[in-house]
Design a protein around this motif. Structure first.
Motif, PDB file in Angstrom:
ATOM      1  N   GLU A  38     -67.779   9.964 -48.072  1.00 44.72           N
ATOM      2  CA  GLU A  38     -67.693   9.288 -46.789  1.00 44.72           C
ATOM      3  C   GLU A  38     -68.365   7.918 -46.771  1.00 44.72           C
ATOM      4  N   GLN A  77     -61.820  23.792 -44.686  1.00 47.90           N
ATOM      5  CA  GLN A  77     -62.916  23.120 -45.375  1.00 47.90           C
ATOM      6  C   GLN A  77     -64.160  24.010 -45.463  1.00 47.90           C
ATOM      7  N   MET A  93     -65.649  13.502 -37.952  1.00 39.37           N
ATOM      8  CA  MET A  93     -64.520  12.811 -38.572  1.00 39.37           C
ATOM      9  C   MET A  93     -65.021  11.701 -39.476  1.00 39.37           C
ATOM     10  N   ARG A  94     -64.621  11.723 -40.737  1.00 41.98           N
ATOM     11  CA  ARG A  94     -64.823  10.654 -41.718  1.00 41.98           C
ATOM     12  C   ARG A  94     -66.110   9.854 -41.489  1.00 41.98           C
ATOM     13  N   GLY A 127     -62.491  16.318 -41.866  1.00 43.24           N
ATOM     14  CA  GLY A 127     -63.362  16.914 -40.863  1.00 43.24           C
ATOM     15  C   GLY A 127     -62.636  17.825 -39.898  1.00 43.24           C
ATOM     16  N   GLY A 184     -67.785  19.356 -46.589  1.00 40.34           N
ATOM     17  CA  GLY A 184     -68.000  18.417 -45.495  1.00 40.34           C
ATOM     18  C   GLY A 184     -69.331  17.725 -45.683  1.00 40.34           C
ATOM     19  N   GLY A 185     -69.555  16.714 -44.851  1.00 34.03           N
ATOM     20  CA  GLY A 185     -70.817  16.000 -44.927  1.00 34.03           C
ATOM     21  C   GLY A 185     -71.055  15.363 -46.288  1.00 34.03           C
TER      22      GLY A 185
HETATM   23 MO1  MOS Z   1     -66.346  15.482 -43.163  1.00 34.53          MO
HETATM   24  S1  MOS Z   1     -66.170  14.642 -41.310  1.00 34.53           S
HETATM   25  O1  MOS Z   1     -67.874  16.215 -43.023  1.00 34.53           O
HETATM   26  O2  MOS Z   1     -65.051  16.523 -43.452  1.00 34.53           O
END
Ligand code: MOS
Length: 748
Positions: free
Chosen positions: A713, A215, A354-355, A247, A512-513
């Motif tokens: 998310e 990621q 995580m998620r 994540g 992410g995030g």
């Molecule tokens: Mo997400 S937990 O920032 O892949």
């Protein structure tokens, strides 16, 4: 002074269109190659042996038995594992976790890698690993939130304060007409993407080629380069497709590095694929929480105080503290606010993002507590939330860059039929006699932007290439980013070659995030805009051009052509401008960006409202979610089809969190007892209710150049509590321990 500033881009058929996934056909026909699908010549297979104890040291391994097994080539243990340039416990960059790389024989969690067997076949490697039959010197495991001494962590999440707030919470609670105090428990959860972590590592001298799902390529390169003492430019990482991430593929974890070490000691390419049960240990998880929420309200429902206390767990050797209190900083206006944390160190692999880390667990507690207080006040839960609606972010005092939460409440409630909800529980039954309940929760997630870079190139024939080391976890980012790429160049999407998925391309940042489309998209947008600005500067300075003298500010771009903003008929195509100038191409790079002053002035979050219907069997206690309606506002929508799919996915995570997911730990050994998808339950097709996602319009001029907030998310936030609140409405029983299984309902 030549004007080389931005050109007005007339949005064409790209942004906002519901295009299907670009890689969809590749995936459904099996043509998309995931990391473990690669088989370089001469490749060997590696299998990890992992610890069955939680704490102590490995006393012996039957190396002779493993080595004697036909096909086994080498067994890597602390005795012969390569020494590393950097100790794996050394942390010298953000988002870095300590690793277990066979540098000693210590064991600090169950499932920790203790040896790697390398063989000609997967079967031989697996059997070789089984033949090692480790013995241990074992110490008692520290398991569960009460398994060791509690302490106040220095920081939680990514550098957030463990004690924060304002006003006098004690006085606020004391002065309240109505108050509640409730404690909610969430279990350890494991990410479990369908594709486990896998690596195929091939060394060529000091150069390293890797196929591994990631990621975040630049972070992966930095970590691996540091461990092996090589320059990041020596590493070529390929990750065009990920079979989910959630994540746990955000950083490089021990198993991937062990695969690289294994390739080094045998001098051949090595493939290491984690078995499903091995995913429950060395690659992160969501830690358990026990959250106590104290709320007070005046007679009319106005909040007087919010206190959100979180107890969570990290490993004994590293720090990750789930920032569950963050939602209380943003959601409701209150004269007194406090968030606080305690933690415990357990013999577990280090937890991680995580998620919706923080917001998922935190909103499960806060949005349940808000429902409890609304009921205690005799108010409708939606009316109660509107009464305490935050016009500015409570914690920071900053106004929101945009916040269409009122519209989310209104549109979601209307679609769901919330107005027909009886205020007291146990009032509704279906034809089969099942209890029916309705509940709601508020969704929220920060709108972040990370660093990234992209490169755009416009060629003499009017076609273009955009390059960025971007990744797609299945969320549809590549499709959305290709739309942004084409839009930024004012070209049709078919005229733009979009290159992604490898680390030799410009740094795409972190998927992410929920920040990836905003991050990579901003970089792509800026790269394209700079190319068009250069092109316009050439034309407007050239007396032979119909754009001569217009200045870039007087020029607009549309569909491969620049024209005067005051007269669309006066213009010329990109190809014409480049041909006359004798330029084979124009190229530029762009960076992800957010106006620093906007960051200072505004709080930036996406919002939403989730409405849930559950049906509960009054005799068996079985809970089913039958209907979910989510209304979300997340700035500009790049691709409504894919955004809806992201909201659906998030809401399904919510069902999974509310009703199914839980790692069951053996209280003696600390080992996960259900490390497989048969017993670690996740929501399957039959568990997924009727889903509706409403894409609420929101215009945000501050959040980033494109006005994008994340959508990945937010769907899980709010959903968990909406379901819990619906269970209360169906049954009159408040379940405060997740997942809400039938035994808990029957015992209540
Ligand atoms: Mo997400 S937990 O920032 O892949």
């Amino acid at each position: 002074m030549p004007d080389s500033g931005p050109v007005h881009i007339r949005h064409g058929s790209n942004i906002g269109q519901p295009q299907t996934r670009r890689e969809g056909i590749l995936k459904v026909t099996g043509a998309a190659l995931y990391a473990a699908d690669h088989h370089p010549p001469g490749m060997l297979h590696a299998a990890m042996a992992v610890s069955t104890i939680a704490r102590g040291r490995v006393a012996s391994l039957d190396l002779a038995a493993a080595r004697a097994h036909p096909g086994v080539v080498e067994v890597m243990t602390p005795e012969n594992a390569p020494r590393l340039a950097q100790h794996p416990d050394e942390i010298n960059a953000p988002f870095t976790f300590k690793l277990d790389l066979l540098q000693d024989n210590g064991v600090r969690y169950p499932g920790q890698p203790i040896a790697v067997v390398i063989a000609e076949t997967l079967e031989a490697a697996t059997e070789g690993a089984a033949l090692l039959r480790p013995t241990y010197e074992s110490e008692p495991a520290r398991v569960g939130l009460d398994g060791a001494e509690h302490f106040v962590p220095q920081a939680v999440g990514v550098g957030q304060e463990a004690e924060a707030g304002y006003g006098d919470v004690v006085a606020g609670l004391a002065a309240a007409q109505t108050r509640i105090e409730a404690t909610y428990e969430t279990p350890a959860q494991y990410h479990n993407p369908l594709e486990p972590h896998a690596v195929i590592a091939a060394w060529d001298g000091d150069s390293l080629t890797l196929d591994t799902p990631s990621q975040g390529f630049a972070m992966a390169l930095g970590r691996i380069a540091g461990l092996f003492g090589i320059d990041p430019s020596k590493i070529h990482l390929r990750s065009p497709f990920l079979g989910g991430g959630f994540g746990c593929k955000g950083v490089i974890w021990s198993p991937q590095v062990l695969g690289i070490m294994a390739a080094r000691i045998v001098g051949k390419p090595v493939k290491l694929v984690m078995r499903r049960e091995q995913m429950f240990g060395p690659v992160g998880h969501r830690p358990p929480t026990r959250q106590t929420v104290r709320l007070g309200a005046e007679a009319d429902g106005t909040l007087t105080a919010v206190h959100h206390h979180t107890l969570t767990a990290s490993s004994t050797f590293d720090d990750f503290f789930e920032p569950a209190g963050g939602v209380s900083h943003t959601l409701y206006t209150t004269p007194a606010l406090r968030t606080s944390y305690e933690a415990v160190r357990l013999d577990t692999g280090t937890p991680t993002f995580m998620r919706a880390p923080g917001e998922a667990t935190g909103s499960a507690a806060l949005e349940s507590a808000i429902d409890e207080l609304a009921v205690a006040c005799g108010m409708d839960p939606l009316a109660f939330r509107l009464k305490n609606y935050a016009e500015a972010e409570p914690m920071s005092g900053r106004p929101f860059s945009s916040k269409a939460l009122r519209e989310c409440y209104a549109q979601g409630a209307a679609r769901f039929g919330w107005a027909g909800r009886p205020p007291t529980p146990r009032q509704m039954r279906d034809d089969a006699g099942l209890l029916v309940g309705w509940g709601m929760g508020t969704a929220t997630f920060p709108a972040l932007v990370f660093q990234a870079e992209a490169r755009a190139e416009l060629r003499a024939d009017g076609s273009a290439t955009v390059e960025i080391g971007a990744m797609d976890m299945g969320q549809g980012a590549l499709t959305a980013l290709a739309q942004i790429a084409a839009d930024g160049l004012a070209l049709d999407v078919d005229r733009v070659e979009f290159r992604t998925g490898t680390s030799d391309l410009p740094n795409g940042g972190i998927a992410g995030g929920s920040a990836f489309t905003a991050t990579a998209g901003s970089a792509i947008h800026n790269a394209g805009g700079e190319v068009i600005a250069q092109l316009a500067a050439i034309a407007t300075a050239d007396q032979r051009s119909p754009l001569y003298g217009a200045g870039n500010a007087g020029v607009a771009a549309r569909n491969g052509r620049l024209h005067r903003r005051d007269d669309e008929s006066r213009g010329e195509t990109y190809a014409e401008i480049l041909a006359r100038a004798g330029r084979p191409m124009i190229e530029s790079r762009g960076q992800a960006s957010r106006e620093p002053s906007a960051q200072e002035r505004y709080a930036m979050h996406a919002h939403g409202a989730v409405f849930a219907e559950v049906k509960v069997d009054p005799l068996l206690g079985q809970i089913r979610v039958t209907r979910l309606v989510g209304a979300f506002a997340a700035g500009r929508i790049i691709n409504p089809r894919l955004v809806e799919s992201q909201y659906f996915g998030g809401m399904i995570w919510g069902v999974s969190f509310a009703l199914h997911e839980k790692a069951v730990l053996d209280p003696q050994s600390g080992r996960p007892m259900n490390p497989n998808l048969g017993e670690y339950h996740v929501s399957l097709n039959a568990d997924v209710p009727s889903l509706e996602a409403i894409l609420v319009e929101e215009d945000d001029p501050y959040v980033n150049a494109l006005g994008i907030k994340g959508v990945g998310e937010i769907g899980v936030t709010g959903t968990v509590a909406a379901i819990a609140n619906a269970v209360w409405h169906a049954t009159g029983t408040r379940l405060r321990s997740f997942p809400m299984t039938l035994d808990k309902l029957l015992d209540a």
